[in-house]
Design a protein around this motif. Structure first.
Motif, short mmCIF file in Angstrom:
data_model
loop_
_atom_site.label_atom_id
_atom_site.label_comp_id
_atom_site.label_asym_id
_atom_site.label_seq_id
_atom_site.Cartn_x
_atom_site.Cartn_y
_atom_site.Cartn_z
N ASP A 56 0.85 -1.20 0.00
CA ASP A 56 0.00 0.00 0.00
C ASP A 56 0.88 1.24 0.00
O ASP A 56 1.89 1.31 0.71
N GLU A 57 0.49 2.26 -0.77
CA GLU A 57 1.31 3.46 -0.92
C GLU A 57 1.49 4.23 0.40
O GLU A 57 2.41 5.03 0.53
N PHE A 58 0.63 3.99 1.39
CA PHE A 58 0.73 4.73 2.65
C PHE A 58 1.36 3.92 3.79
O PHE A 58 1.25 4.32 4.95
N ILE A 59 2.01 2.82 3.48
CA ILE A 59 2.61 2.02 4.54
C ILE A 59 3.70 2.81 5.27
O ILE A 59 4.29 3.74 4.73
N HIS A 60 3.97 2.38 6.49
CA HIS A 60 4.90 3.08 7.37
C HIS A 60 6.33 3.06 6.82
O HIS A 60 6.73 2.13 6.11
N ALA A 61 7.09 4.09 7.19
CA ALA A 61 8.48 4.20 6.72
C ALA A 61 9.32 2.99 7.08
O ALA A 61 10.21 2.59 6.32
N SER A 62 9.07 2.38 8.23
CA SER A 62 9.86 1.21 8.65
C SER A 62 9.64 0.03 7.71
O SER A 62 10.57 -0.74 7.43
N ILE A 63 8.41 -0.13 7.21
CA ILE A 63 8.13 -1.20 6.24
C ILE A 63 8.83 -0.87 4.92
O ILE A 63 9.44 -1.74 4.29
N ARG A 64 8.72 0.37 4.50
CA ARG A 64 9.39 0.79 3.25
C ARG A 64 10.89 0.52 3.31
O ARG A 64 11.48 0.03 2.35
N ASP A 65 11.49 0.85 4.45
CA ASP A 65 12.93 0.65 4.58
C ASP A 65 13.29 -0.83 4.50
O ASP A 65 14.30 -1.21 3.91
N GLY A 66 12.46 -1.68 5.12
CA GLY A 66 12.68 -3.12 5.03
C GLY A 66 12.55 -3.62 3.62
O GLY A 66 13.37 -4.42 3.14
N ILE A 67 11.52 -3.15 2.91
CA ILE A 67 11.29 -3.55 1.52
C ILE A 67 12.45 -3.11 0.63
O ILE A 67 12.87 -3.84 -0.27
N LEU A 68 12.99 -1.92 0.88
CA LEU A 68 14.13 -1.43 0.09
C LEU A 68 15.34 -2.34 0.22
O LEU A 68 16.15 -2.45 -0.71
N LEU A 69 15.48 -2.98 1.37
CA LEU A 69 16.62 -3.89 1.59
C LEU A 69 16.39 -5.27 0.98
O LEU A 69 17.31 -6.08 0.92
N SER A 70 15.15 -5.54 0.57
CA SER A 70 14.83 -6.84 -0.03
C SER A 70 15.27 -6.88 -1.49
O SER A 70 15.29 -5.86 -2.18
N ASN A 71 15.60 -8.08 -1.94
CA ASN A 71 15.96 -8.29 -3.35
C ASN A 71 14.74 -8.56 -4.22
O ASN A 71 14.86 -8.71 -5.44
N ALA A 72 13.55 -8.66 -3.61
CA ALA A 72 12.34 -8.94 -4.37
C ALA A 72 11.95 -7.75 -5.25
O ALA A 72 12.37 -6.62 -5.01
N LYS A 73 11.10 -8.01 -6.23
CA LYS A 73 10.54 -6.93 -7.05
C LYS A 73 9.44 -6.24 -6.25
O LYS A 73 8.65 -6.90 -5.58
N LYS A 74 9.38 -4.90 -6.34
CA LYS A 74 8.50 -4.12 -5.48
C LYS A 74 7.51 -3.33 -6.33
O LYS A 74 7.90 -2.66 -7.29
N TYR A 75 6.23 -3.37 -5.93
CA TYR A 75 5.20 -2.64 -6.65
C TYR A 75 4.27 -1.96 -5.63
O TYR A 75 3.77 -2.61 -4.71
N LYS A 76 4.04 -0.67 -5.83
CA LYS A 76 3.18 0.11 -4.94
C LYS A 76 1.78 0.17 -5.53
O LYS A 76 1.60 0.45 -6.70
N TYR A 77 0.76 -0.08 -4.69
CA TYR A 77 -0.62 0.09 -5.17
C TYR A 77 -1.31 1.22 -4.41
O TYR A 77 -0.91 1.59 -3.31
N LYS A 78 -2.35 1.79 -5.02
CA LYS A 78 -3.06 2.92 -4.44
C LYS A 78 -3.68 2.55 -3.10
O LYS A 78 -4.10 1.40 -2.90
N HIS A 79 -3.75 3.54 -2.23
CA HIS A 79 -4.17 3.31 -0.85
C HIS A 79 -5.54 2.63 -0.76
O HIS A 79 -6.55 3.15 -1.26
N ASN A 80 -5.55 1.45 -0.13
CA ASN A 80 -6.78 0.68 0.13
C ASN A 80 -7.59 0.42 -1.14
O ASN A 80 -8.83 0.30 -1.08
N ASP A 81 -6.91 0.32 -2.28
CA ASP A 81 -7.60 0.18 -3.57
C ASP A 81 -7.35 -1.23 -4.13
O ASP A 81 -6.30 -1.52 -4.70
#
Length: 385
Positions: free
Chosen positions: A121-146
């Motif tokens: 979700d595009e509004f997830i907390h910064a701590s989750i974003r930082d964890g995702i940035l460290l992941s090697n997986a492919k990342k896709y943001k979706y619109k808030h609660n959509d």
């Protein structure tokens, strides 16, 4: 003294020109409408005494953990707490981390693999974003609660050659909006598409559910959510966090989560406080605190409606109520006027929230009186005229 790097000075100056420069606050004796201490547990004398008694009963008098949990810091209180948490949250296992930030960083950097996909979700907390940035997986943001956009993003991400796992990431209560996703619809979506659902319950724990277990349990979804991140620094009034899930997930994190492996454990007093807080929340004083909080949420929304300012607030049934006042300068000015009247209400500025969506964030508590709620909203109404 060494010269400060010019490029860093430039970034600070830019933040200052945007009227978004942060500094550490001095809260004084203002009425609390800003902290995450929703139930008043952080300042509760009974809970404080219960923690001290628990440590006495266990014969524990050491100050620190002495090392990481895999070396010397895994003191006996951890085993009891993680058992209590797995029972309380109706899961196979719980693994305690030092903070919500550590839990999110450790989980998302370690679990999704290079061949996997993360949809967040595009509004997830910064701590989750930082964890995702460290992941090697492919990342896709979706619109808030959509969910429609989530489905489109999943379709775009998948290919015929895809053989990995898909993780869908959201929060049960969003920290800067106070709203929630449609958890039942998300569960249906993730089951249908064979995705792993991960939910951060930081702002739901202690508030929602029969005994404050959060929205996942309220929706009877314990077995269908791959992992929950629960934190203790908000309604539980202490510190730390846990990842809830299967026994296999716990084993994996113990072996691969770097923010768990390479840090000193929580001291016994911190673990004891968490243990005491989860016992306290189901006792009469804790139950009454939750009841008062939920009544205050209803009262706040009614007062805002009576004052004809409810249209400025984002839809929320949680302890987080946000009034949109676009512009960093504008929202800071209104917050300052309210603080001058004795109420600690914080302005949330861009870039923390999107530009044009700056806001006042009211955090409601069990200990706020009906009179305080009415008065702070009257002051807000006056500032907006």
């Amino acid at each position: 003294m060494c010269n400060f790097p010019s490029n860093l000075g430039t970034k600070l100056k830019k933040r200052e020109l945007e009227d978004a420069l942060r500094s550490l606050p001095s809260n004084g004796n203002l009425v609390d409408f800003s902290s995450n201490d929703y139930l008043g547990f952080a300042t509760n004398d009974t809970l404080y005494a219960n923690t001290f008694q628990l440590l006495l009963n266990k014969g524990i008098s050491q100050n620190g953990a002495t090392g990481s949990r895999l070396i010397s810091g895994n003191h006996n209180l951890y085993k009891d707490l993680e058992y209590d948490l797995s029972t309380f949250f109706k899961v196979e296992s719980a693994l305690v981390f030092n903070s919500g930030y550590d839990a999110n960083l450790g989980f998302f950097s370690a679990v999704p693999q290079r061949e996997d996909i993360i949809l967040f979700d595009e509004f997830i907390h910064a701590s989750i974003r930082d964890g995702i940035l460290l992941s090697n997986a492919k990342k896709y943001k979706y619109k808030h609660n959509d969910l429609i956009d989530l489905e489109e993003k999943l379709s775009q991400a998948l290919s015929k050659e895809f053989t990995g796992e898909v993780y869908v990431v959201t929060e049960s209560i969003f920290s800067m909006d106070g709203d929630s996703p449609d958890i039942d619809a998300l569960l249906s979506f993730t089951k249908k598409n064979k995705c792993h659902l991960v939910i951060d319950e930081a702002h739901a724990i202690g508030v929602f559910g029969k005994n404050g277990e959060g929205l996942v349990q309220q929706h009877k979804a314990c077995k269908d959510v791959f992992a929950r991140i629960v934190t203790f620094g908000k309604a539980m009034g202490c510190h730390g966090a846990a990842v809830l899930g299967s026994e296999k997930l716990k084993e994996y994190l113990v072996n691969f989560s770097r923010s768990f492996i390479y840090t000193t454990g929580l001291p016994p007093h911190s673990v004891g406080t968490i243990t005491a807080a989860f016992k306290f929340i189901v006792e009469s004083e804790g139950v009454e605190a939750r009841k008062r909080l939920l009544e205050n949420v209803v009262h706040f929304k009614k007062k805002a409606k009576d004052l004809k300012i409810q249209a400025l607030f984002l839809p929320s049934n949680s302890a987080i109520q946000c009034c949109l006042i676009p512009g960093n300068e504008n929202v800071k000015k209104v917050a300052g006027k309210i603080q001058d009247k004795g109420f600690n209400v914080k302005a949330i500025l861009s870039p923390t929230v999107p530009e044009g969506e700056e806001r006042l964030r009211f955090c409601l508590h069990a200990q706020n009186s009906k009179e305080e709620i009415g008065l702070v909203l009257q002051i807000l109404s006056g500032c907006l005229k």
